[in-house]
Design an enzyme around this catalytic site. Structure first.
Site, PDB file in Angstrom:
ATOM      1  N   CYS A 249       2.990 -12.272 -27.774  1.00 24.43           N
ATOM      2  CA  CYS A 249       4.284 -11.901 -27.186  1.00 24.43           C
ATOM      3  C   CYS A 249       4.184 -11.625 -25.689  1.00 24.43           C
ATOM      4  O   CYS A 249       5.200 -11.551 -25.007  1.00 24.43           O
ATOM      5  CB  CYS A 249       4.868 -10.677 -27.890  1.00 24.43           C
ATOM      6  SG  CYS A 249       3.884  -9.190 -27.665  1.00 24.43           S
TER       7      CYS A 249
ATOM      8  N   ASP B 242       3.180  -8.861 -24.283  1.00 21.86           N
ATOM      9  CA  ASP B 242       3.338  -7.452 -23.940  1.00 21.86           C
ATOM     10  C   ASP B 242       1.979  -6.818 -23.640  1.00 21.86           C
ATOM     11  O   ASP B 242       0.964  -7.198 -24.216  1.00 21.86           O
ATOM     12  CB  ASP B 242       4.012  -6.686 -25.088  1.00 21.86           C
ATOM     13  CG  ASP B 242       5.466  -7.091 -25.260  1.00 21.86           C
ATOM     14  OD1 ASP B 242       5.945  -7.885 -24.439  1.00 21.86           O
ATOM     15  OD2 ASP B 242       6.102  -6.622 -26.209  1.00 21.86           O
TER      16      ASP B 242
ATOM     17  N   CYS C  60       8.386  -4.518 -25.308  1.00 21.86           N
ATOM     18  CA  CYS C  60       9.623  -4.405 -26.068  1.00 21.86           C
ATOM     19  C   CYS C  60       9.941  -2.937 -26.414  1.00 21.86           C
ATOM     20  O   CYS C  60       9.140  -2.044 -26.156  1.00 21.86           O
ATOM     21  CB  CYS C  60       9.482  -5.205 -27.361  1.00 21.86           C
ATOM     22  SG  CYS C  60       8.243  -4.488 -28.449  1.00 21.86           S
TER      23      CYS C  60
ATOM     24  N   CYS D  86       3.302  -4.157 -32.573  1.00 23.50           N
ATOM     25  CA  CYS D  86       3.510  -3.401 -31.323  1.00 23.50           C
ATOM     26  C   CYS D  86       2.657  -2.127 -31.309  1.00 23.50           C
ATOM     27  O   CYS D  86       2.318  -1.628 -30.228  1.00 23.50           O
ATOM     28  CB  CYS D  86       4.981  -3.054 -31.155  1.00 23.50           C
ATOM     29  SG  CYS D  86       6.076  -4.486 -31.296  1.00 23.50           S
TER      30      CYS D  86
HETATM   31 FE1  FES Z   1       4.845  -7.668 -28.890  1.00 23.84          FE
HETATM   32 FE2  FES Z   1       6.425  -5.581 -29.132  1.00 23.84          FE
HETATM   33  S1  FES Z   1       6.981  -7.666 -29.374  1.00 23.84           S
HETATM   34  S2  FES Z   1       4.380  -5.588 -28.484  1.00 23.84           S
END
Ligand code: FES
Length: 128
Positions: free
Chosen positions: A36, A38, A61, A105
């Protein structure tokens, strides 16, 4: 929009605890999710083997912000050994759950915390 999240997640997303960078940190750890994109950085200040201060900066996110905040709350005041035992599941449980597609996450919090402690130990061993 936020109905998939628990009240705890919303609280920590809207008012994250221990947010911000730290200049005089003793250890700093980053952990990212390549899927993702992040990424979370955790800073720790350690005294007498206890995490006496902790902060974070996250690019991510809603769930990653809440999970990062909760990670710092769980780790603050813990010994390094206790903090190393904090798992992704501990973070999810403390947030009263995360949606299935957001479970990853919590990896950011546990991973960055472990890396910050590792960095602290490496810095300490360099100093002798
Ligand atoms: Fe990847 Fe939240 S969508 S850490």
């Amino acid at each position: 929009m936020y109905s998939q999240y628990s009240t705890k997640v919303i609280e920590h997303f809207m008012s994250p605890h221990n947010v911000g960078s730290m200049v005089d940190y003793d250890g700093k750890g980053t952990y990212g999710d390549s899927n993702c994109g992040d990424s979370l950085t955790i800073y720790i200040k350690v005294k007498d083997n206890i995490i006496e201060d902790i902060s974070f900066l996250v690019f991510g996110c809603t769930a990653s912000i809440a999970a990062s905040s909760m990670t710092t709350v769980l780790a603050k005041g813990k010994t390094l050994e206790e903090a190393l035992k904090i798992t992704e599941q501990d973070i999810v449980d403390a947030l009263d759950g995360l949606p299935e597609n957001k479970l990853h996450c919590s990896n950011l919090g546990a991973g960055a915390l472990k890396n910050a402690i590792k960095d602290y130990k490496e810095n300490k061993s360099k100093l002798g």
